[in-house]
Design a protein around this motif. Structure first.
Motif, PDB file in Angstrom:
ATOM      1  N   GLY A 208     -18.978 -24.089   4.874  1.00  0.00           N
ATOM      2  CA  GLY A 208     -19.201 -22.981   5.784  1.00  0.00           C
ATOM      3  C   GLY A 208     -19.944 -21.840   5.121  1.00  0.00           C
ATOM      4  O   GLY A 208     -19.913 -21.675   3.895  1.00  0.00           O
TER       5      GLY A 208
ATOM      6  N   ASP B  63      -8.580 -15.617   9.446  1.00  0.00           N
ATOM      7  CA  ASP B  63      -7.605 -16.294  10.299  1.00  0.00           C
ATOM      8  C   ASP B  63      -6.192 -15.772  10.064  1.00  0.00           C
ATOM      9  O   ASP B  63      -5.210 -16.529  10.065  1.00  0.00           O
TER      10      ASP B  63
ATOM     11  N   MET C 180     -14.141 -24.468   4.695  1.00  0.00           N
ATOM     12  CA  MET C 180     -14.322 -24.746   6.117  1.00  0.00           C
ATOM     13  C   MET C 180     -15.676 -25.404   6.354  1.00  0.00           C
ATOM     14  O   MET C 180     -16.564 -25.356   5.505  1.00  0.00           O
ATOM     15  N   LYS C 181     -15.823 -26.032   7.487  1.00  0.00           N
ATOM     16  CA  LYS C 181     -17.039 -26.783   7.796  1.00  0.00           C
ATOM     17  C   LYS C 181     -17.958 -25.999   8.729  1.00  0.00           C
ATOM     18  O   LYS C 181     -17.489 -25.166   9.521  1.00  0.00           O
TER      19      LYS C 181
ATOM     20  N   ASP D 108     -17.110 -24.613  12.415  1.00  0.00           N
ATOM     21  CA  ASP D 108     -15.744 -24.109  12.565  1.00  0.00           C
ATOM     22  C   ASP D 108     -15.779 -22.629  12.941  1.00  0.00           C
ATOM     23  O   ASP D 108     -16.719 -21.902  12.600  1.00  0.00           O
ATOM     24  N   LYS D 109     -14.747 -22.176  13.628  1.00  0.00           N
ATOM     25  CA  LYS D 109     -14.630 -20.772  13.964  1.00  0.00           C
ATOM     26  C   LYS D 109     -13.633 -20.103  13.028  1.00  0.00           C
ATOM     27  O   LYS D 109     -12.623 -20.675  12.665  1.00  0.00           O
TER      28      LYS D 109
ATOM     29  N   LYS E  72     -18.708 -18.178  14.266  1.00  0.00           N
ATOM     30  CA  LYS E  72     -18.954 -19.608  14.168  1.00  0.00           C
ATOM     31  C   LYS E  72     -19.746 -19.845  12.898  1.00  0.00           C
ATOM     32  O   LYS E  72     -20.863 -19.362  12.756  1.00  0.00           O
TER      33      LYS E  72
END
Length: 521
Positions: free
Chosen positions: A315, A365, A382-383, A386-387, A404
């Protein structure tokens, strides 16, 4: 750190470093899940299937690791790699530029400087500048690995197989198999192999729970090419940052780990992998009880991506970040010196959502972010697509946006400026200034630093000649007089320190300079 060589090669140069990778290739232990907790001992290791006794651990420790070792040892392999190099210096692989004193070219990011810091000039090898003739030359790197599936997938370190032209693995029963590299991830120093011969192979699983400091662990690997060696110890610490890359989050263990253990597993008492061995701290080149392992929560995600696509997509939110020092916290009106200060919001999800330079990201998050490294690891784990819910502080108030994530470009990492978080400048600033537009190459915006007093707090905080001051206390400046006015306003406002936003080349960062006490309100 040196590379293991075959007995027929020139004797391995002893690199006298205070810290190093384990195998020539070396190893990093991924430790991080599913261990039986200290309070659950004594554990009847001799009967791992039985219920654990009540009470604390006996002073004598567990009676035996033998049954656990019997279960996991067949899944551990020795990895031998034929490595092509441009030059060989004193038996070690060198990069051929005549400037790295025989350091291997396949060091993970950041570790070359790590060795320069702790190593001795020339490392005891051939005199500086002397090296063997260039050309196609080979040496043998040795490390460790372990099967993670019955169809022959093997986890090891990237630095074990990087630049390899042939890879072979030797199983615990002595059987030798050819293997191919499925994918590598230099940023975490992990690699995934697969044996070429079909068959059903013994394998082990990644643990799902993270170990606690003090939990027992077992390391199995191929130290110094001996193969099948088992050592035991405890988890000494978690979250270690040794400067090897942007996603450092190592487990520290005291199980004996040496060169050749690289890529080997560290197990918990249930026989599940909690770490992948990677690096050691060593004044002598041998084990002194400080080894570092990639935790399972990192390794498992990377290995899954390598198996699916042969690479790792991370990410990306598009920010340059740096630590929040106590001076920066004071200048921004923050209660605590925690979070990641945005030095620059580049084109990407963060800037699109309104995040800008001067904001301090404090959680992702809902989980608190202590500093830049933690934010880098969180976003990097994260990828793309992902949000993520990002909470940041601006003008003393918390704000939250949902982003995003984009894909991290191949040539970039989530940058965390290596600024000393404990620096505390004092006295005058010691800076001479001129409009940036009046200095060739300085650009059209801001005020350029033309001279720096080497004894002044500006120099102590890393301000250099040629740096461009873009903002003072959150206000854009274009002339020395505007800088002086912004400083005066900050003094009148009772600030203990003033925050400068600087640009060096293409990079931006914040620096907090403290006012003399007599100038504070």
């Amino acid at each position: 750190m040196t590379q293991e060589t075959s007995p027929t090669n020139t004797p391995r140069r002893r690199l006298s470093v205070r810290a190093g990778l384990l195998a020539g290739a070396c190893a990093i232990a991924v430790v991080g899940a599913g261990v039986t907790h200290y309070s659950d001992f004594p554990v009847a290791i001799a009967n791992a299937q039985s219920a654990q006794p009540q009470g604390g651990q006996s002073l004598g420790g567990p009676p035996s690791f033998a049954n656990a070792v019997d279960r996991v040892k067949p899944a551990v392999v020795s990895v031998k790699v034929k490595v092509e190099s441009a030059a060989v210096r004193g038996g070690d692989i060198a990069n051929g530029d005549g400037e790295d004193n025989g350091l291997p070219p396949n060091l993970p990011p950041g570790l070359r400087d790590f060795f320069r810091q702790f190593g001795e000039p020339n490392g005891g090898g051939m005199p500086h500048g002397q090296m063997r003739p260039r050309g196609h030359q080979y040496s043998q790197a040795q490390g460790s690995g372990f099967f993670i599936s019955p169809d022959g997938y093997i986890v090891t370190n990237n630095h074990v197989v990087e630049h390899g032209v042939e890879v072979q693995v030797t199983m615990d029963d002595g059987k030798t198999l050819d293997a191919k590299v499925i994918g590598t991830d230099p940023k975490t120093d992990l690699a995934l192999l697969k044996v070429k011969q079909p068959g059903t192979y013994p394998f082990v699983k990644f643990a799902k729970a993270q170990p606690r400091v003090g939990d027992w662990v077992i390391a199995v690997g191929n130290p110094f090419g001996l193969g099948g060696t088992v050592t035991a110890g405890i988890v000494s610490a978690r979250g270690r940052d040794i400067g090897s890359g942007p996603y450092d989050d190592y487990l520290q263990i005291d199980a004996a780990v040496n060169r050749g253990n690289s890529g080997g597993p560290t197990f918990d008492m249930n026989g599940e992998v909690v770490g992948v061995n990677t690096a050691i701290y060593s004044p002598s080149g041998g084990n002194v009880g400080i080894a570092f392992a990639i935790p399972t929560e990192v390794a498992a995600n990377v290995v899954e991506s390598l198996k699916d696509t042969g690479s790792v997509a991370r990410g990306f939110i598009g920010v340059q970040i740096q630590p929040v020092t106590s001076e920066i916290a004071d200048s921004l009106g923050l209660k605590d010196a925690k979070g990641a200060l945005v030095a620059e919001a580049q084109p990407g999800p963060a800037s699109d959502a309104g995040i800008k330079a001067g904001d301090v990201i404090v959680s992702v998050d809902g989980d608190k972010v202590a500093g830049p490294k933690e934010l880098s690891r969180r976003i990097g784990s994260m990828k793309p697509g992902d949000k993520a819910e990002i909470t940041y502080i601006r003008d003393g108030r918390e704000q939250t946006v949902t982003l995003k994530l984009a894909a991290l470009p191949n040539d970039k990492t989530a940058r965390a400026d290596a600024q000393d978080e404990n620096a505390a400048p004092a006295g005058g600033f010691g800076l001479a200034l001129a409009p940036a537009s009046s200095v060739d190459g300085a650009g059209s915006q801001g005020v350029v630093v033309t001279q720096v007093d080497p004894e002044g707090p500006g120099a102590q905080q890393g301000v250099k000649q040629g740096d461009v001051i873009l903002e003072v206390a959150g206000h854009a400046v274009s002339s020395p007089s505007e800088v002086k006015q912004a400083l005066a306003d900050a003094r009148k406002g009772g600030k203990k320190a003033v925050l400068l936003r600087l640009k060096t080349g293409k990079d931006s960062r914040f620096v907090a300079l403290a006012f003399p006490k007599k100038d504070r309100g």
